[in-house]
Design a protein around this motif. Structure first.
Motif, PDB file in Angstrom:
ATOM      1  N   ALA A 142       0.805  -1.071   0.182  1.00 42.90           N
ATOM      2  CA  ALA A 142      -0.289  -0.090  -0.061  1.00 42.90           C
ATOM      3  C   ALA A 142       0.976   1.150  -0.026  1.00 42.90           C
ATOM      4  O   ALA A 142       1.861   1.477   0.757  1.00 42.90           O
ATOM      5  CB  ALA A 142      -1.039   0.095   1.187  1.00 42.90           C
ATOM      6  N   SER A 143       0.351   2.291  -0.997  1.00 44.27           N
ATOM      7  CA  SER A 143       1.174   3.473  -0.972  1.00 44.27           C
ATOM      8  C   SER A 143       0.879   4.314   0.087  1.00 44.27           C
ATOM      9  O   SER A 143      -0.378   4.041   1.072  1.00 44.27           O
ATOM     10  CB  SER A 143       0.866   4.342  -2.159  1.00 44.27           C
ATOM     11  N   SER A 144       1.287   5.660   0.430  1.00 41.78           N
ATOM     12  CA  SER A 144       0.826   6.347   1.542  1.00 41.78           C
ATOM     13  C   SER A 144      -0.257   6.904   1.358  1.00 41.78           C
ATOM     14  O   SER A 144      -1.087   7.195   1.835  1.00 41.78           O
ATOM     15  CB  SER A 144       1.935   7.481   1.791  1.00 41.78           C
ATOM     16  N   ASN A 145      -0.700   7.299  -0.010  1.00 38.71           N
ATOM     17  CA  ASN A 145      -2.075   7.652  -0.574  1.00 38.71           C
ATOM     18  C   ASN A 145      -2.818   6.806  -0.249  1.00 38.71           C
ATOM     19  O   ASN A 145      -4.182   7.070   0.129  1.00 38.71           O
ATOM     20  CB  ASN A 145      -1.940   7.908  -1.985  1.00 38.71           C
ATOM     21  N   ALA A 146      -2.909   5.430  -0.400  1.00 33.51           N
ATOM     22  CA  ALA A 146      -3.694   4.354  -0.209  1.00 33.51           C
ATOM     23  C   ALA A 146      -4.230   4.165   1.396  1.00 33.51           C
ATOM     24  O   ALA A 146      -5.266   4.190   1.794  1.00 33.51           O
ATOM     25  CB  ALA A 146      -3.143   3.058  -0.531  1.00 33.51           C
ATOM     26  N   VAL A 147      -2.988   4.647   2.088  1.00 32.91           N
ATOM     27  CA  VAL A 147      -3.461   4.511   3.411  1.00 32.91           C
ATOM     28  C   VAL A 147      -4.289   5.939   3.956  1.00 32.91           C
ATOM     29  O   VAL A 147      -5.146   5.470   4.624  1.00 32.91           O
ATOM     30  CB  VAL A 147      -2.009   4.627   4.234  1.00 32.91           C
ATOM     31  N   LEU A 148      -4.088   6.825   3.494  1.00 30.42           N
ATOM     32  CA  LEU A 148      -4.612   7.809   3.555  1.00 30.42           C
ATOM     33  C   LEU A 148      -6.035   7.899   3.130  1.00 30.42           C
ATOM     34  O   LEU A 148      -7.018   8.311   3.942  1.00 30.42           O
ATOM     35  CB  LEU A 148      -4.182   9.197   2.893  1.00 30.42           C
ATOM     36  N   TYR A 149      -6.120   7.338   1.918  1.00 27.79           N
ATOM     37  CA  TYR A 149      -7.712   6.882   1.461  1.00 27.79           C
ATOM     38  C   TYR A 149      -8.314   6.022   2.559  1.00 27.79           C
ATOM     39  O   TYR A 149      -9.611   6.150   2.570  1.00 27.79           O
ATOM     40  CB  TYR A 149      -7.643   6.214   0.234  1.00 27.79           C
ATOM     41  N   ALA A 150      -7.829   4.878   3.178  1.00 27.65           N
ATOM     42  CA  ALA A 150      -8.240   4.185   3.889  1.00 27.65           C
ATOM     43  C   ALA A 150      -8.851   5.021   5.221  1.00 27.65           C
ATOM     44  O   ALA A 150     -10.068   4.537   5.450  1.00 27.65           O
ATOM     45  CB  ALA A 150      -7.716   2.823   4.369  1.00 27.65           C
ATOM     46  N   LEU A 151      -8.066   5.611   5.663  1.00 25.55           N
ATOM     47  CA  LEU A 151      -8.397   6.561   6.814  1.00 25.55           C
ATOM     48  C   LEU A 151      -9.624   7.350   6.427  1.00 25.55           C
ATOM     49  O   LEU A 151     -10.555   7.671   7.368  1.00 25.55           O
ATOM     50  CB  LEU A 151      -7.153   7.095   7.301  1.00 25.55           C
ATOM     51  N   LEU A 152      -9.821   8.087   5.276  1.00 28.99           N
ATOM     52  CA  LEU A 152     -10.784   8.809   4.862  1.00 28.99           C
ATOM     53  C   LEU A 152     -12.062   8.228   4.718  1.00 28.99           C
ATOM     54  O   LEU A 152     -12.894   8.426   4.924  1.00 28.99           O
ATOM     55  CB  LEU A 152     -10.316   9.621   3.516  1.00 28.99           C
ATOM     56  N   SER A 153     -11.930   7.054   4.160  1.00 26.16           N
ATOM     57  CA  SER A 153     -12.992   5.994   3.803  1.00 26.16           C
ATOM     58  C   SER A 153     -13.823   5.903   5.027  1.00 26.16           C
ATOM     59  O   SER A 153     -14.932   5.526   4.993  1.00 26.16           O
ATOM     60  CB  SER A 153     -12.735   4.831   3.061  1.00 26.16           C
ATOM     61  N   LEU A 154     -13.143   5.353   6.218  1.00 28.20           N
ATOM     62  CA  LEU A 154     -13.611   5.245   7.406  1.00 28.20           C
ATOM     63  C   LEU A 154     -14.310   6.445   8.188  1.00 28.20           C
ATOM     64  O   LEU A 154     -14.924   6.355   9.216  1.00 28.20           O
ATOM     65  CB  LEU A 154     -12.707   4.284   8.211  1.00 28.20           C
ATOM     66  N   THR A 155     -13.945   7.607   7.951  1.00 21.40           N
ATOM     67  CA  THR A 155     -14.501   8.834   8.555  1.00 21.40           C
ATOM     68  C   THR A 155     -15.085   9.914   7.484  1.00 21.40           C
ATOM     69  O   THR A 155     -16.250   9.510   7.565  1.00 21.40           O
ATOM     70  CB  THR A 155     -13.096   9.447   9.135  1.00 21.40           C
ATOM     71  N   ALA A 156     -14.420  10.865   7.044  1.00 23.83           N
ATOM     72  CA  ALA A 156     -15.179  11.777   6.374  1.00 23.83           C
ATOM     73  C   ALA A 156     -16.077  11.223   5.272  1.00 23.83           C
ATOM     74  O   ALA A 156     -17.050  11.716   4.866  1.00 23.83           O
ATOM     75  CB  ALA A 156     -14.312  12.579   5.625  1.00 23.83           C
ATOM     76  N   LEU A 157     -15.442  10.207   4.284  1.00 20.92           N
ATOM     77  CA  LEU A 157     -16.455   9.671   3.275  1.00 20.92           C
ATOM     78  C   LEU A 157     -17.372   8.777   3.848  1.00 20.92           C
ATOM     79  O   LEU A 157     -18.386   8.318   2.677  1.00 20.92           O
ATOM     80  CB  LEU A 157     -15.380   8.619   2.438  1.00 20.92           C
ATOM     81  N   ARG A 158     -17.632   8.485   5.032  1.00 21.35           N
ATOM     82  CA  ARG A 158     -18.873   7.814   5.636  1.00 21.35           C
ATOM     83  C   ARG A 158     -19.727   8.923   6.200  1.00 21.35           C
ATOM     84  O   ARG A 158     -20.727   9.084   6.045  1.00 21.35           O
ATOM     85  CB  ARG A 158     -18.492   6.695   6.244  1.00 21.35           C
ATOM     86  N   MET A 159     -18.997   9.780   7.058  1.00 17.20           N
ATOM     87  CA  MET A 159     -19.598  10.708   7.888  1.00 17.20           C
ATOM     88  C   MET A 159     -20.364  11.730   7.248  1.00 17.20           C
ATOM     89  O   MET A 159     -21.591  12.179   7.452  1.00 17.20           O
ATOM     90  CB  MET A 159     -18.773  11.119   8.889  1.00 17.20           C
ATOM     91  N   LEU A 160     -19.697  12.421   6.218  1.00 21.43           N
ATOM     92  CA  LEU A 160     -20.270  13.465   5.472  1.00 21.43           C
ATOM     93  C   LEU A 160     -21.746  12.989   4.932  1.00 21.43           C
ATOM     94  O   LEU A 160     -22.550  13.770   4.791  1.00 21.43           O
ATOM     95  CB  LEU A 160     -19.209  14.257   4.383  1.00 21.43           C
TER      96      LEU A 160
END
Length: 407
Positions: A306-324
């Motif tokens: 996993a690239s650093s961007n993939a890690v960032l996407y995973a974190l966003l997927s579980l937070t902002a991309l769900r919560m918004l």
């Protein structure tokens, strides 16, 4: 296979302690995923192996591993859909209706756009859309205390439970269309509409036919006391697998057939059929734990890719991309911000996402970014297993205590 022997022993040990662990910060998916990580670190394998020839950019998925994963989702799709009480989806104030009708599409769109922007060098357009669709479904089993805790209002528990029961089936058509588009973009073909419509259409037809016929037959047999309870449970299990198999045989989507079949079965059966669904549900849960165990085994080799961007996407997927999307979907309701945030956080990603990623690898080898998609999905689900599992009980206690103080 020693890896499967370890899994078997773990099932027994976890079963012995399961009542004591219920409602704690330690969940079944966490235990099995952690065990898988340990086995993988020791060199174990469970049917999904990283190929050496392409520096980790090729995954060999054994047919058995793929089918076990798919059947586990088939059983859960069928039983979850069969349990749905359509009355909870009626009315503009219905929380499940808002989460599914507004929140789910927004999650797919937002997830696709962010993946396209953040992972532009790794994924093509339709591959980014695949990431958005695959990571949209939630899995209530990863935070089971949330949907079972009597400390939460029934309305909230019902909303999360119904959402998790239906959103995986509703995400499958999006996945199907995006997968066909991604494959044909790689091949330079343009017949995607016909293929996608066949998969979705045949899946719908087969699911409705088998589910409705089976539900009506079992309803009449039950009313006349013809069927023994154990054979009624076996019949439900077979109906789910039969709907999946029949749709796949004629070129349709077996997952769509299983989901629609469960809905049709529930409507045709009319009376609540909890007893009849138990065997299929329990087998599906057992197989899902095997998938989480296998994810841990595979993750040892896959996650370092996993690239650093993939890690960032995973974190966003579980937070902002769900919560918004949840916040938008629940706008105009009588829920306060704390409740909306609570519902937004508890959107764990689990079984459906892993199975769809495996199907992408096996059925659509033309998609060059398939392994990258799998890596992102595996990373997101693994983080979700531990993050949502560990926070489910304490955050539920905190939310309930805050409600009591304000009430």
């Amino acid at each position: 296979m020693p890896e499967l022997a370890v899994f078997g022993v773990l099932v027994v040990l976890y079963g012995v302690a399961s009542r004591r662990l219920e409602g704690s910060v330690v969940t079944g998916p966490m235990v099995f995923a952690a065990a898988g990580l340990a086995v993988g670190a020791l060199g174990g394998s469970i049917g999904v192996d990283v190929g050496e020839a392409s520096a980790g950019r090729h995954l060999d998925v054994a047919a058995t591993a793929r089918h076990v994963a798919e059947i586990s989702l088939v059983l859960l799709l069928f039983t979850d859909a069969a349990r749905i009480d359509t009355r909870v989806l009626r009315g503009s104030r219905s929380l499940p209706r808002r989460l599914l009708g507004i929140g789910l599409p927004l999650t797919i769109v937002l997830g696709s756009l962010v993946a396209l922007g953040l992972l532009r060098g790794e994924l093509e357009v339709w591959e980014a859309c695949l990431v958005g669709a695959i990571l949209a479904p939630t899995d209530a089993a990863l935070g089971a205390v949330v949907v079972s805790s009597p400390k939460l209002p029934v309305r909230l528990r019902q909303a999360l439970n119904v959402e998790a029961g239906l959103n995986d089936g509703l995400a499958v058509p999006f996945f199907t269309v995006f997968a066909v588009l991604a494959a044909e973009a790689a091949l330079g073909e343009t017949s995607f509409l016909e293929v996608a419509l066949e998969k979705i259409g045949y899946g719908l037809l087969v699911g409705v036919g088998i589910g409705a016929a089976g539900g009506r037959l079992l309803r009449q047999a039950s009313a006349r006391r013809w069927a023994l309870p154990e054979f009624e449970r076996l019949s439900v299990l077979v109906l789910a697998v039969l709907a999946w198999w029949a749709a796949e045989e004629i070129g349709g989507s077996g997952l769509i057939a299983a989901f629609v079949g469960g809905l049709a079965f529930g409507v045709a059966r009319r009376a609540r059929a909890e007893g009849a669904l138990e065997l299929a549900d329990e087998l599906g849960r057992l197989l899902s734990l095997l998938i989480f165990y296998g994810l841990g085994v595979v993750a040892v080799d896959v996650i370092p890719e996993a690239s650093s961007n993939a890690v960032l996407y995973a974190l966003l997927s579980l937070t902002a991309l769900r919560m918004l999307p949840v916040a938008v979907a629940l706008r105009g309701t009588d829920l306060d911000r704390r409740t909306v945030a609570y519902l937004g956080w508890f959107g764990p990603r689990g079984l459906a996402s892993i199975v769809l990623a495996l199907i992408l690898l096996v059925e659509y080898p033309e998609v060059t970014g398939g392994v990258d998609v799998f890596v992102i999905v595996a990373l997101t689900v693994l983080v979700s297993i531990f993050a949502h599992g560990a926070t489910a009980a304490p955050l539920t206690e905190r939310y309930a205590a805050g409600r009591n103080r304000s009430g």
